[in-house]
Write a protein that holds these residues in place. Sequence first.
Motif, PDB file in Angstrom:
ATOM      1  N   ALA A   1       1.584 -31.349 125.790  1.00  0.00           N
ATOM      2  CA  ALA A   1       2.852 -30.516 125.374  1.00  0.00           C
ATOM      3  C   ALA A   1       2.939 -29.718 125.530  1.00  0.00           C
ATOM      4  O   ALA A   1       4.013 -28.736 125.796  1.00  0.00           O
ATOM      5  N   LEU A   2       2.039 -28.965 126.082  1.00  0.00           N
ATOM      6  CA  LEU A   2       1.845 -27.312 126.681  1.00  0.00           C
ATOM      7  C   LEU A   2       2.522 -27.309 127.742  1.00  0.00           C
ATOM      8  O   LEU A   2       3.243 -26.442 128.251  1.00  0.00           O
ATOM      9  N   GLY A   3       2.202 -28.537 128.714  1.00  0.00           N
ATOM     10  CA  GLY A   3       2.328 -28.285 130.142  1.00  0.00           C
ATOM     11  C   GLY A   3       1.677 -27.360 131.437  1.00  0.00           C
ATOM     12  O   GLY A   3       0.884 -28.194 132.098  1.00  0.00           O
ATOM     13  N   ARG A   4       0.611 -26.719 130.094  1.00  0.00           N
ATOM     14  CA  ARG A   4      -0.527 -26.041 131.137  1.00  0.00           C
ATOM     15  C   ARG A   4      -1.579 -24.913 130.115  1.00  0.00           C
ATOM     16  O   ARG A   4      -1.169 -25.101 129.152  1.00  0.00           O
ATOM     17  N   ALA A   5      -3.029 -25.266 130.076  1.00  0.00           N
ATOM     18  CA  ALA A   5      -3.349 -24.498 129.898  1.00  0.00           C
ATOM     19  C   ALA A   5      -4.721 -24.842 129.713  1.00  0.00           C
ATOM     20  O   ALA A   5      -5.107 -25.818 130.719  1.00  0.00           O
ATOM     21  N   GLU A   6      -6.291 -23.712 129.499  1.00  0.00           N
ATOM     22  CA  GLU A   6      -7.361 -24.104 129.748  1.00  0.00           C
ATOM     23  C   GLU A   6      -7.968 -24.420 128.680  1.00  0.00           C
ATOM     24  O   GLU A   6      -7.653 -23.737 127.775  1.00  0.00           O
ATOM     25  N   LEU A   7      -7.866 -25.822 128.826  1.00  0.00           N
ATOM     26  CA  LEU A   7      -8.561 -26.870 128.170  1.00  0.00           C
ATOM     27  C   LEU A   7     -10.695 -26.944 128.224  1.00  0.00           C
ATOM     28  O   LEU A   7     -11.146 -27.218 128.887  1.00  0.00           O
ATOM     29  N   HIS A   8     -11.110 -26.724 127.508  1.00  0.00           N
ATOM     30  CA  HIS A   8     -12.279 -26.929 126.756  1.00  0.00           C
ATOM     31  C   HIS A   8     -12.398 -27.864 126.439  1.00  0.00           C
ATOM     32  O   HIS A   8     -12.477 -27.577 124.284  1.00  0.00           O
ATOM     33  N   ALA A   9     -13.674 -28.780 125.714  1.00  0.00           N
ATOM     34  CA  ALA A   9     -13.653 -29.687 124.362  1.00  0.00           C
ATOM     35  C   ALA A   9     -15.353 -29.353 124.783  1.00  0.00           C
ATOM     36  O   ALA A   9     -16.105 -30.045 125.787  1.00  0.00           O
TER      37      ALA A   9
END
Length: 271
Positions: free
Chosen positions: A121-129
């Motif tokens: 949805a954002l197009g870009r992000a720094e993602l951690h899960a």
Amino acid sequence: MSASSPLLPFSAIVTRLRAAGCVFAEDEAELILSAAHTPDELTAMVERRVAGLPLEHVIGWAEFCGLRILVDPAVFVPRRRTEFLVRRAAALAHRAPDAPQAVVVDLCCGSGALGAALVSALGRAELHAADIDPAAVRCARRNVTAAGGRVYEGDLYEPLPAALKGRVDVLLANVPYVPTCEIGLLPAEARVHEARVALDGGSDGLDVLRRVTATAAQWLAPGGHLLFETSERQVPQAVETVTRDGLRARVAVCDELDATVVIAGRGERRG
């Protein structure tokens, strides 16, 4: 595979699924037919569905926020109502094109659906899960890695890089919130085929949430937000838990999806 399989035609699949109690038998039959590669595989998939395995576990994926999220056996299946949480998170995290990318953490990530959908949805992000269940972590790595993120195995914040403290703009925590005494009342698809750790929220359903909120402020950036889903009757206790741990809370409700989301913030955005 087309519906003209000589071993199990479309009409026969629909009849079997309907007899097993599948309300949307025609739609499910089409999905199973599209996922099967051979007549034998088709037969086996229909048998698994008739035996009560969730459709998403049978075909290997779930549709979530317009994405095809891979879902392995025993892994929590993302619910459509949780799309509301992702939409609320996206509204909070959208930034100008030249702004730094948002830092997103998806706790209790299961398949990784929430984090992957938010990045989309954002197009870009720094993602951690992160998730404590090894099966969920294996599954999430397939979805989150495709979204450019990283997945860690461990209990809540424990496996996350310490460098994330004070930097998280959006903290998604799809914590289990079913009270232990109510697990037996869940539909068999969840009760039997999804990991209990993804469902059981303790005596009042809020045990895991309390552990998340206890240190959430340490991880959130100024202006960052924690978002989690809960039931309507748990809202007063959930809000009390959030505010006791130093966060401001507001509640968002979507009647269409029967979704209730608590949004908790820690102050003004940095910079």
